[in-house]
Design a protein around this motif. Structure first.
Motif, short mmCIF file in Angstrom:
data_model
loop_
_atom_site.label_atom_id
_atom_site.label_comp_id
_atom_site.label_asym_id
_atom_site.label_seq_id
_atom_site.Cartn_x
_atom_site.Cartn_y
_atom_site.Cartn_z
N VAL A 182 2.67 -11.79 -34.52
CA VAL A 182 3.77 -12.40 -35.26
C VAL A 182 3.58 -12.10 -36.75
O VAL A 182 2.52 -11.65 -37.19
N GLY A 183 4.61 -12.38 -37.52
CA GLY A 183 4.51 -12.23 -38.97
C GLY A 183 4.98 -10.86 -39.45
O GLY A 183 5.23 -9.94 -38.68
N TRP A 184 5.11 -10.74 -40.77
CA TRP A 184 5.61 -9.51 -41.39
C TRP A 184 4.58 -8.40 -41.29
O TRP A 184 3.37 -8.63 -41.35
N MET A 185 5.09 -7.16 -41.18
CA MET A 185 4.24 -5.98 -41.09
C MET A 185 4.86 -4.84 -41.89
O MET A 185 6.09 -4.72 -41.96
N LEU A 186 4.01 -4.02 -42.48
CA LEU A 186 4.46 -2.87 -43.26
C LEU A 186 3.62 -1.67 -42.87
O LEU A 186 2.38 -1.75 -42.87
N ILE A 187 4.27 -0.57 -42.53
CA ILE A 187 3.56 0.66 -42.20
C ILE A 187 4.13 1.81 -43.03
O ILE A 187 5.25 1.74 -43.54
N GLY A 188 3.35 2.87 -43.19
CA GLY A 188 3.84 4.04 -43.89
C GLY A 188 2.93 4.44 -45.03
O GLY A 188 1.73 4.17 -45.04
N LYS A 189 3.52 5.11 -46.01
CA LYS A 189 2.80 5.48 -47.23
C LYS A 189 2.92 4.29 -48.18
O LYS A 189 3.94 4.11 -48.86
#
Length: 419
Positions: A182-189
């Protein structure tokens, strides 16, 4: 009597072991591995997600609550029933897999996105990537859950959970037998900054090249979080703040131990409120309103965003009074507090209510108690909140019912200011 003592002692020790959750009880818990694998490709608007279950014993049934607009192409070698709102999966054997596609992009009614993928990054919530799931399994059967990302070269991932390997996160929740991310996630550069503040590890992340001011935000949290922790000592040990610019929604949204705020939102607005602190209070409280009590949730978040700034010295007493004056003007546009969703004027009026509650509690207790004690109790209980529950907790703190929380008073229009 003496001859019976050893038997009595054995019985008492056995009871104590059960009460204290001793080794005999703990040994009864059986585990299986639940591994989520999410594969993302730059600019592709859907992710491939697979759930693999491994263990000597597995749940007999999993029911996934789905929105057919966001989840599609469910597949499994085991029995599977796919409906518009539910997917029923019945794992078999010692290893079972289920796969599906998740549509990343999601646009709010106001136009901005609260989930989005570009050529360089993707921002979303784990509890959207993974549908809410109801599991049928013996009570002694618990999952050991891991989330793994399959990412393009040069991409990395950050979540509310500490990394347990490359692009891998162990998902833990002692209150649940089947644990889901659960919760916010950020992927990438992406760029990430973190700092330990008392018992909290604050992590701030944003895509590279965005206007998000990670270091400024970290300094702001370093200055204000200690005052927030005085009210909410059970604040999560790790909190993730993610940020991005357009076309993301131009506001703030909280999640479990995490929050999103648009990169262009100021740390302190011209009306002396703080979008970032507002969402941090939501994280601390962990409450949601019933069909008429969103004003409680939003009002407390705004009240403590302003109070925290005042207590930390982020704004002066004069600026604080100006903020209250601004809220007073806005609050007169709220005909009622009781609605499913709290608007700006409704939230402003709710802040004024909580200011009155704080004054009344301090007066009744000779300054020994305050609204802080009510908020702390709400945060400990978490879950859904109603006016009745708020009244009961406030009465416990103050020693008697509060006039400022009488429903009749709250339903009346605000009185016009005197000459």
């Amino acid at each position: 009597m003496i001859a019976k003592l050893p038997g009595l002692r054995t019985v008492l020790l056995a009871i104590a072991s059960l009460v204290m959750g001793g080794p005999a009880l703990a040994a009864k818990i059986a585990y299986y591995d639940a591994t989520y694998r999410a594969t993302f490709k730059p600019g592709v608007e859907h992710a491939q997600v697979e759930l693999e279950l491994n263990g000597a014993r597995l749940p007999s049934k999993l029911v996934l609550r789905v929105d057919s607009k966001r989840y599609r192409n469910f597949r499994s070698n085991q029995p599977l029933e796919v409906g518009d709102h539910e997917v029923v999966w019945r794992p078999q054997g010692k290893r079972s897999t289920l796969s599906y596609e998740f549509a990343v992009n999601h646009q709010r009614s106001s136009g901005g996105y609260d989930s989005y993928i570009t050529q360089d990054w993707a921002l979303f919530r784990g509890d959207k990537l993974i549908p809410s799931t109801r599991v049928t399994a013996p009570r002694d059967l618990h999952s050991r859950t891991t989330l793994q990302f399959q990412l393009p070269k040069g991409w990395s991932a950050v979540t509310r959970y500490a990394a347990s390997g490359e692009h891998s996160f162990r998902i833990e929740d002692s209150k649940r037998r089947f644990v889901q991310p659960v919760g916010w996630m950020l992927i990438g550069k992406i760029g990430v900054r973190s700092e330990r503040i008392h018992h909290v590890t604050a992590v701030i992340a944003a895509p590279e090249g965005e206007s998000a001011r990670r270091q400024d935000a970290l300094a702001f949290i370093n200055w204000n979080l200690p005052k927030l922790l005085e009210v909410f000592p059970d604040f999560p040990k790790r909190v993730l703040i993610v940020s991005a610019g357009n076309p993301m929604w131009r506001g703030g949204l909280s999640g479990p131990a995490s929050l999103y705020v648009h990169a262009d939102r100021p740390l302190i607005s011209e009306n002396r409120t703080s979008p970032l602190l507002h969402e941090l209070v939501h994280v601390a409280l962990g409450i949601r309103g019933d069909n008429e009590s969103d004003w409680i949730v939003e009002g407390l978040a705004e009240f403590y965003s302003i109070q925290t700034l005042r207590r930390s010295g982020g704004i002066s007493q004069k600026r604080y009074e100006q903020a209250i004056e601004h809220l007073n003007k806005s609050a007169r546009r709220a005909p009622t507090l009781f609605a499913k969703n709290s608007t700006g004027p409704t939230t402003a009026r709710a802040v004024l209510v909580f200011q009155q509650v704080d004054v009344e509690i301090r007066s009744l207790t000779g300054g020994a108690k305050s609204l802080d004690d009510v908020a702390r109790k709400l945060a400990a209980d978490r879950g859904e909140v109603s006016l009745i529950q708020l009244q009961e907790i406030a009465q416990q703190v103050a020693g008697k019912p509060l006039r400022s929380l009488q429903r009749e008073r709250l339903m009346k229009p605000l009185a016009e200011p005197g000459p």
